[in-house]
Motif scaffolding. Sequence first.
Motif, PDB file in Angstrom:
ATOM      1  N   SER A   1      29.192  22.116 125.668  1.00 55.33           N
ATOM      2  CA  SER A   1      27.913  23.450 125.899  1.00 55.33           C
ATOM      3  C   SER A   1      28.799  24.689 124.695  1.00 55.33           C
ATOM      4  O   SER A   1      29.693  24.631 124.904  1.00 55.33           O
ATOM      5  CB  SER A   1      27.943  24.072 127.193  1.00 55.33           C
ATOM      6  OG  SER A   1      27.817  25.130 127.487  1.00 55.33           O
ATOM      7  N   PRO A   2      27.449  25.306 123.957  1.00 56.56           N
ATOM      8  CA  PRO A   2      28.320  26.389 122.950  1.00 56.56           C
ATOM      9  C   PRO A   2      29.276  27.608 123.189  1.00 56.56           C
ATOM     10  O   PRO A   2      29.955  27.865 123.186  1.00 56.56           O
ATOM     11  CB  PRO A   2      26.992  26.597 122.276  1.00 56.56           C
ATOM     12  CG  PRO A   2      26.077  26.049 122.775  1.00 56.56           C
ATOM     13  CD  PRO A   2      26.557  24.562 123.551  1.00 56.56           C
ATOM     14  N   ASP A   3      28.105  27.722 125.007  1.00 54.87           N
ATOM     15  CA  ASP A   3      28.631  29.175 125.704  1.00 54.87           C
ATOM     16  C   ASP A   3      30.436  29.035 126.069  1.00 54.87           C
ATOM     17  O   ASP A   3      30.988  29.589 126.332  1.00 54.87           O
ATOM     18  CB  ASP A   3      28.471  28.855 127.250  1.00 54.87           C
ATOM     19  CG  ASP A   3      26.289  29.378 127.087  1.00 54.87           C
ATOM     20  OD1 ASP A   3      25.551  28.977 127.296  1.00 54.87           O
ATOM     21  OD2 ASP A   3      26.130  29.723 125.453  1.00 54.87           O
ATOM     22  N   ASP A   4      30.637  27.438 125.952  1.00 56.69           N
ATOM     23  CA  ASP A   4      31.910  27.403 126.217  1.00 56.69           C
ATOM     24  C   ASP A   4      33.329  27.620 125.018  1.00 56.69           C
ATOM     25  O   ASP A   4      34.201  27.450 124.999  1.00 56.69           O
ATOM     26  CB  ASP A   4      32.145  26.405 127.050  1.00 56.69           C
ATOM     27  CG  ASP A   4      31.662  25.411 128.013  1.00 56.69           C
ATOM     28  OD1 ASP A   4      31.136  24.568 128.410  1.00 56.69           O
ATOM     29  OD2 ASP A   4      31.474  27.086 128.815  1.00 56.69           O
ATOM     30  N   TYR A   5      32.432  28.254 124.076  1.00 50.50           N
ATOM     31  CA  TYR A   5      33.671  28.284 123.088  1.00 50.50           C
ATOM     32  C   TYR A   5      33.329  29.508 121.998  1.00 50.50           C
ATOM     33  O   TYR A   5      32.339  30.224 122.805  1.00 50.50           O
ATOM     34  CB  TYR A   5      32.433  27.430 121.218  1.00 50.50           C
ATOM     35  CG  TYR A   5      33.331  25.853 121.300  1.00 50.50           C
ATOM     36  CD1 TYR A   5      32.295  25.036 123.119  1.00 50.50           C
ATOM     37  CD2 TYR A   5      33.775  25.366 120.649  1.00 50.50           C
ATOM     38  CE1 TYR A   5      32.295  23.775 122.676  1.00 50.50           C
ATOM     39  CE2 TYR A   5      34.408  23.665 120.979  1.00 50.50           C
ATOM     40  CZ  TYR A   5      33.562  22.999 121.838  1.00 50.50           C
ATOM     41  OH  TYR A   5      33.665  21.748 122.459  1.00 50.50           O
ATOM     42  N   PHE A   6      34.761  29.620 122.204  1.00 50.19           N
ATOM     43  CA  PHE A   6      34.722  31.198 122.062  1.00 50.19           C
ATOM     44  C   PHE A   6      34.666  31.588 120.718  1.00 50.19           C
ATOM     45  O   PHE A   6      34.327  33.623 120.552  1.00 50.19           O
ATOM     46  CB  PHE A   6      35.951  31.771 122.883  1.00 50.19           C
ATOM     47  CG  PHE A   6      36.493  33.730 122.818  1.00 50.19           C
ATOM     48  CD1 PHE A   6      37.301  33.689 122.208  1.00 50.19           C
ATOM     49  CD2 PHE A   6      35.977  34.207 123.638  1.00 50.19           C
ATOM     50  CE1 PHE A   6      37.810  35.702 122.166  1.00 50.19           C
ATOM     51  CE2 PHE A   6      36.423  35.464 124.048  1.00 50.19           C
ATOM     52  CZ  PHE A   6      37.238  35.999 123.112  1.00 50.19           C
ATOM     53  N   TYR A   7      35.209  31.283 119.560  1.00 45.38           N
ATOM     54  CA  TYR A   7      35.498  31.373 118.310  1.00 45.38           C
ATOM     55  C   TYR A   7      34.456  30.953 117.579  1.00 45.38           C
ATOM     56  O   TYR A   7      34.060  29.420 117.783  1.00 45.38           O
ATOM     57  CB  TYR A   7      36.428  31.222 117.749  1.00 45.38           C
ATOM     58  CG  TYR A   7      37.669  31.830 118.739  1.00 45.38           C
ATOM     59  CD1 TYR A   7      38.797  31.069 119.081  1.00 45.38           C
ATOM     60  CD2 TYR A   7      37.749  33.111 117.878  1.00 45.38           C
ATOM     61  CE1 TYR A   7      39.442  31.759 120.358  1.00 45.38           C
ATOM     62  CE2 TYR A   7      38.728  33.841 118.689  1.00 45.38           C
ATOM     63  CZ  TYR A   7      39.869  33.380 120.359  1.00 45.38           C
ATOM     64  OH  TYR A   7      40.997  33.795 120.460  1.00 45.38           O
ATOM     65  N   TRP A   8      34.409  31.444 116.925  1.00 48.58           N
ATOM     66  CA  TRP A   8      32.620  30.994 116.052  1.00 48.58           C
ATOM     67  C   TRP A   8      32.914  30.797 114.620  1.00 48.58           C
ATOM     68  O   TRP A   8      33.095  32.360 113.869  1.00 48.58           O
ATOM     69  CB  TRP A   8      31.810  31.175 115.990  1.00 48.58           C
ATOM     70  CG  TRP A   8      31.356  30.831 117.822  1.00 48.58           C
ATOM     71  CD1 TRP A   8      31.259  31.307 118.752  1.00 48.58           C
ATOM     72  CD2 TRP A   8      30.606  29.595 117.582  1.00 48.58           C
ATOM     73  NE1 TRP A   8      30.329  30.231 119.796  1.00 48.58           N
ATOM     74  CE2 TRP A   8      30.146  29.168 119.331  1.00 48.58           C
ATOM     75  CE3 TRP A   8      29.230  28.241 116.747  1.00 48.58           C
ATOM     76  CZ2 TRP A   8      29.538  28.003 119.750  1.00 48.58           C
ATOM     77  CZ3 TRP A   8      28.561  26.867 117.696  1.00 48.58           C
ATOM     78  CH2 TRP A   8      29.250  26.897 118.927  1.00 48.58           C
ATOM     79  N   GLY A   9      32.667  30.286 113.431  1.00 49.21           N
ATOM     80  CA  GLY A   9      32.509  30.698 111.741  1.00 49.21           C
ATOM     81  C   GLY A   9      30.623  31.398 111.471  1.00 49.21           C
ATOM     82  O   GLY A   9      29.953  31.159 112.740  1.00 49.21           O
ATOM     83  N   GLN A  10      30.558  31.347 110.413  1.00 45.78           N
ATOM     84  CA  GLN A  10      28.836  31.898 109.664  1.00 45.78           C
ATOM     85  C   GLN A  10      28.114  31.341 109.781  1.00 45.78           C
ATOM     86  O   GLN A  10      27.729  31.437 109.785  1.00 45.78           O
ATOM     87  CB  GLN A  10      29.693  32.894 108.628  1.00 45.78           C
ATOM     88  CG  GLN A  10      29.882  32.011 107.869  1.00 45.78           C
ATOM     89  CD  GLN A  10      31.062  31.030 107.309  1.00 45.78           C
ATOM     90  OE1 GLN A  10      31.501  31.802 108.072  1.00 45.78           O
ATOM     91  NE2 GLN A  10      30.525  30.417 106.054  1.00 45.78           N
ATOM     92  N   GLY A  11      29.173  29.934 109.761  1.00 48.45           N
ATOM     93  CA  GLY A  11      27.854  29.055 109.272  1.00 48.45           C
ATOM     94  C   GLY A  11      27.699  28.614 108.422  1.00 48.45           C
ATOM     95  O   GLY A  11      27.799  29.298 107.065  1.00 48.45           O
ATOM     96  N   THR A  12      27.157  27.263 107.676  1.00 43.29           N
ATOM     97  CA  THR A  12      27.106  26.646 106.589  1.00 43.29           C
ATOM     98  C   THR A  12      25.514  26.068 106.202  1.00 43.29           C
ATOM     99  O   THR A  12      25.735  24.989 107.804  1.00 43.29           O
ATOM    100  CB  THR A  12      28.459  26.161 105.596  1.00 43.29           C
ATOM    101  OG1 THR A  12      27.650  25.556 104.239  1.00 43.29           O
ATOM    102  CG2 THR A  12      28.451  25.014 106.835  1.00 43.29           C
ATOM    103  N   GLN A  13      24.749  25.935 105.350  1.00 38.56           N
ATOM    104  CA  GLN A  13      23.757  25.101 105.630  1.00 38.56           C
ATOM    105  C   GLN A  13      23.501  23.811 104.782  1.00 38.56           C
ATOM    106  O   GLN A  13      23.950  24.485 104.007  1.00 38.56           O
ATOM    107  CB  GLN A  13      22.985  26.072 104.725  1.00 38.56           C
ATOM    108  CG  GLN A  13      21.490  25.376 104.629  1.00 38.56           C
ATOM    109  CD  GLN A  13      20.512  25.480 105.662  1.00 38.56           C
ATOM    110  OE1 GLN A  13      20.862  27.254 106.210  1.00 38.56           O
ATOM    111  NE2 GLN A  13      20.097  24.083 106.246  1.00 38.56           N
ATOM    112  N   VAL A  14      23.126  23.000 105.881  1.00 37.39           N
ATOM    113  CA  VAL A  14      22.957  21.935 105.409  1.00 37.39           C
ATOM    114  C   VAL A  14      21.728  21.743 104.851  1.00 37.39           C
ATOM    115  O   VAL A  14      20.999  21.869 106.166  1.00 37.39           O
ATOM    116  CB  VAL A  14      23.678  20.775 106.085  1.00 37.39           C
ATOM    117  CG1 VAL A  14      23.143  19.215 105.972  1.00 37.39           C
ATOM    118  CG2 VAL A  14      25.020  21.052 106.237  1.00 37.39           C
TER     119      VAL A  14
END
Length: 124
Positions: free
Chosen positions: A107-120
């Motif tokens: 579940s993404p709700d359980d993750y605290f730290y996130w990057g900005q993302g990269t487009q594929v």
Amino acid sequence: QVQLVESGGGLVQAGGSLRLTCAASGPSFNGNAMGWFRQAPGKEREFVSTVTWIGLNTYYSDSVKGRFTISRDNMSNSLYLQMNSLKPEDTAVYFCAARQSRFVTTSPDDYFYWGQGTQVTVSS
């Protein structure tokens, strides 16, 4: 300050491969579960893959199982996603994430730290 930075995204033809890298800076994530998620336009963020803190156990969504491989290098505080046999439906922004726990979840709700993302983007 904790920072996750993804790289390696791009445009590829169907059947091609890409390797995503997530570089973590700040506190060590050696004891944390980490994972990859993706979000396509108009859709919710979805689970792709996760790996335990020591890297021995990996989990994948059914849609990528057998095509994607997650790995981590705790010495360099890095997380990877090798993506093979890419399909147009894999097109999305891919995010690296880290938990504050060594236990994996999907579940993404359980993750605290996130990057900005990269487009594929996978063209047909």
